[in-house]
Design an enzyme around this catalytic site. Structure first.
Site, short mmCIF file in Angstrom:
data_model
loop_
_atom_site.label_atom_id
_atom_site.label_comp_id
_atom_site.label_asym_id
_atom_site.label_seq_id
_atom_site.Cartn_x
_atom_site.Cartn_y
_atom_site.Cartn_z
NE ARG A 28 -63.55 -3.77 -50.35
CZ ARG A 28 -64.65 -4.24 -50.94
NH1 ARG A 28 -64.93 -5.54 -50.90
NH2 ARG A 28 -65.48 -3.43 -51.58
N GLY A 96 -69.11 -10.80 -58.78
CA GLY A 96 -69.10 -9.43 -59.29
C GLY A 96 -68.03 -8.61 -58.60
CB SER A 168 -71.76 0.62 -56.82
OG SER A 168 -70.87 -0.48 -56.98
CD GLN A 170 -69.49 -5.40 -56.48
OE1 GLN A 170 -69.82 -5.29 -57.66
NE2 GLN A 170 -69.76 -6.46 -55.77
CG ASP A 316 -74.69 -8.05 -50.49
OD1 ASP A 316 -75.16 -7.66 -51.56
OD2 ASP A 316 -73.47 -8.10 -50.25
CE LYS A 343 -76.36 -5.60 -55.32
NZ LYS A 343 -75.01 -5.03 -55.28
NE ARG A 347 -79.23 -11.47 -54.34
CZ ARG A 347 -78.03 -11.27 -53.81
NH1 ARG A 347 -77.77 -10.15 -53.16
NH2 ARG A 347 -77.11 -12.21 -53.89
C1 S3P Z 1 -69.70 -5.54 -52.42
C2 S3P Z 1 -70.50 -4.47 -52.66
C3 S3P Z 1 -71.94 -4.61 -52.96
C4 S3P Z 1 -72.49 -5.97 -52.57
C5 S3P Z 1 -71.57 -7.09 -52.99
C6 S3P Z 1 -70.21 -6.92 -52.35
C7 S3P Z 1 -68.26 -5.30 -52.19
O1 S3P Z 1 -72.16 -4.41 -54.34
O2 S3P Z 1 -73.76 -6.17 -53.13
O3 S3P Z 1 -72.10 -8.34 -52.61
O4 S3P Z 1 -67.57 -6.20 -51.69
O5 S3P Z 1 -67.80 -4.19 -52.50
P1 S3P Z 1 -72.36 -2.93 -54.93
O6 S3P Z 1 -71.38 -2.09 -54.28
O7 S3P Z 1 -72.12 -2.99 -56.40
O8 S3P Z 1 -73.78 -2.57 -54.59
#
Ligand code: S3P
Length: 436
Positions: A28, A96, A168, A170, A316, A343, A347
Site C-alpha cells: 500500500r 494476490g 476480503s 483486498q 494468513d 490463498k 491451505r
Molecule cells: C491482504 C488481505 C488478505 C490476506 C492477504 C493480504 C491484503 O486477503 O490473506 O495475504 O493485503 O489486503 P483477503 O483480503 O483477500 O482475505
C-alpha cells in the site's frame, strides 16, 4: 529455482529478533505514494518478492522509485494522471494483493493493462474484484474468473454502494482505490471486519475516510499528498516465532517493532486461547498503525474450537493454527475458514495432507478441519509452493520426533526473505537447500 527446508528438533528457542516489514502495508505504501503528488519516503519496507513485483510494475508505468537501501525507498509521486501505459503485461508474481489492488487502481486511472502472475496466482479468483469494479463502470475481462486480467481504461468510473459478499480486505481496497477516481462517493460494507491498512494509510496521505458501523465511505478529494510512511514488522511473520517460543522448553523470545493493528491480531487471541503465554510490551503508533514488542514464554498448548469470528482477523496465520493444534493436548476444530482454499495454495487441503504425512489424526472439512493433537512424526511434506505453509511446517519440525523435510519452498522469499537465517539466530535448526 526449487528449494527444500529441513527442520531438525530443538528444545529451546530464546533471544530477541525483529521481523521484516509488513507485506500488506509495504504494497500500500508503494501504491499510494505512486499516485500522490510530491515525494514520499518509506522506511521498514519489505524487500520480499511480492512487494518487489509491485515496485517493478510501478516502474514499468514510469514511477521513479529510488531504493536507498534494502528497506528504504524514495518515491516521486506521479499524481492522479501521471502513469504511462506499460508496453508489456504487468507480472505480479505470486501476489494476490498486488493483482487485486492494481486492478482497482488501474481501472480508476484509465490505463490499458494486462495483469499476469505465476502458476499459483493464475489459479486465484479475480471475479470478486472485477464484478464490483464493473458496477463502477470499469471494463475488465477475466479468463473464466481468473487471470490474465485485461483492463481497458477509457471509462470514467462512478461511485457505488457495495456490500461485499466475502470478507476480503483486498476486494475492499480495490474498490476504495478505484473510488479515488470516481464521480461521487464510494461506500463498501463488509460482512466481517477485515484489515484496514488501506483506510489508515489513505488518511496519512490526506484522503478523508469515514466509518459508520461496517460501512466505510470515501469521497474523492483534491488528491493524495506525499508523506513519510514507517512500515512496522509483519505480525504474520512474527507469528512463526510466537509459536516457536510457545513450544520451547525454556527461555523467552522477544519480537520487537511488530505491527499490532487490531484487524490483524486474531492470531494472538487464538494462541492465547490455546494456552500460549504472550505479553504485549511497549506500544507506540506510526503512520496510523499501532506497533509494539511481543514477548512469548513456554506454554502448554490445548486444543480449542477456534471462534469463527476470529478467522478474518488471523486469515494468513492459519497454517500455524493447524500446527499448534497438532502439537496441542486434545482436539481443535477449525470452521468458517473456507477462504483458506483460495490463498497461495488450498491451505486446508495442503495443511491436512502435510499433517497426515507426519502421522497426525486429522479430518478435512469443507471450511476447516478437526485435528487431534499429539506427537508429530519425522517425515517429508510438500508445501504446494506456499510460503506460509512451508514456514509453518518448519516451525513444526522443532517439536517433531525427528527432522521434517519440506519440499517446494522457494516462495518463502515472497514474504520472509532470510527466514532460515533469522530462525537459526534464536536457536531453531532450519536449513535451506537449493535443489538445482
Ligand atoms: C491482504 C488481505 C488478505 C490476506 C492477504 C493480504 C491484503 O486477503 O490473506 O495475504 O493485503 O489486503 P483477503 O483480503 O483477500 O482475505
Amino acid at each position: 529455482m526449487t528449494c527444500t527446508l529441513i527442520s531438525t528438533p530443538v528444545e529451546r528457542v530464546s533471544g530477541t529478533l525483529c521481523v521484516p516489514g509488513d507485506k500488506s502495508i509495504s504494497h500500500r505504501a508503494l501504491l499510494l505514494a505512486a499516485i500522490a503528488e510530491g515525494p514520499s519516503t518509506v522506511t521498514g519496507f519489505l524487500p520480499g518478492e511480492d512487494c518487489l513485483a509491485t515496485m517493478q510494475a510501478l516502474r514499468q508505468m514510469g514511477v521513479p522509485i529510488e531504493q536507498l537501501d534494502a528497506t528504504t525507498l524514495r518515491i516521486s509521486g506521479r499524481g492522479r494522471d501521471g502513469f504511462r501505459a506499460p508496453d508489456q503485461p504487468l507480472d505480479l508474481g505470486n501476489s494476490g494483493t498486488a493483482m487485486r489492488l492494481f486492478t482497482g487502481l488501474l481501472c480508476g486511472m484509465g490505463i490499458d493493462t494486462r495483469l499476469v502472475g505465476d502458476a499459483s496466482l493464475m489459479r486465484r479468483p479475480m471475479e470478486r474484484v472485477a464484478a464490483p469494479l464493473r458496477q463502477m463502470g470499469a471494463n475488465i475481462v477475466t479468463c473464466d474468473g481468473k487471470p490474465p486480467l485485461d483492463i481497458t481504461g477509457e471509462q470514467r468510473l462512478h461511485g457505488i454502494d457495495f456490500r461485499m459478499p466475502v470478507a476480503s480486505a483486498q476486494v475492499k481496497s480495490a474498490v476504495l482505490l478505484a473510488g479515488l477516481f470516481a464521480n461521487g462517493p464510494t461506500r463498501v460494507t463488509e460482512p466481517a471486519v477485515t484489515r484496514d491498512h488501506t483506510e489508515r494509510m489513505l488518511r496519512s496521505f490526506g484522503q478523508a475516510i469515514t466509518h459508520s458501523g461496517a460501512q466505510v465511505t470515501l469521497e474523492p478529494g483534491a488528491g493524495l499528498v506525499g508523506t513519510a510512511i514507517e512500515v512496522p514488522g509483519d505480525l504474520s511473520s512474527a507469528a512463526f516465532f510466537l509459536l516457536a517460543g510457545a513450544l520451547s522448553a525454556g527461555g523467552e523470545l522477544s519480537i520487537e517493532n511488530v505491527g499490532l493493528n487490531p484487524t490483524r491480531t486474531g492470531i494472538l487471541q487464538i494462541f492465547k486461547l490455546m494456552g500460549a503465554n504472550i505479553e504485549i510490551c511497549e506500544h507506540r503508533g506510526a503512520a496510523g498503525e499501532p506497533i509494539g514488542t511481543l514477548v512469548v514464554r513456554p506454554g502448554d498448548l490445548v486444543g480449542i474450537e477456534v471462534p469463527p469470528e476470529l478467522v478474518p482477523l488471523a486469515i494468513d496465520e492459519f497454517p500455524l493454527v493447524f500446527i499448534a493444534a497438532a502439537l496441542a493436548r486434545g482436539r481443535t476444530v477449525i470452521s468458517g475458514a473456507g477462504e483458506l482454499r483460495h490463498k497461495e495454495s488450498d491451505r486446508i487441503g495442503v495443511m491436512v495432507a502435510g499433517l497426515a504425512a507426519l502421522g497426525v489424526e486429522v479430518e478435512e472439512l469443507p471450511d476447516g478441519a478437526v485435528i487431534n493433537g499429539g506427537a508429530l512424526q519425522s517425515g517429508e511434506i510438500d508445501s504446494g509452493g506456499d510460503h506460509r505453509v512451508a514456514m509453518a511446517f518448519a516451525i513444526a519440525g522443532m517439536a517433531a520426533e525427528g527432522p521434517v523435510t519440506i519440499r517446494d519452498t522457494a516462495n518463502v522469499a515472497t514474504s520472509l526473505p532470510g527466514f532460515a537465517t533469522l530462525a537459526r539466530s534464536v536457536g531453531l535448526d532450519i536449513r535451506e537447500y537449493s535443489d538445482d
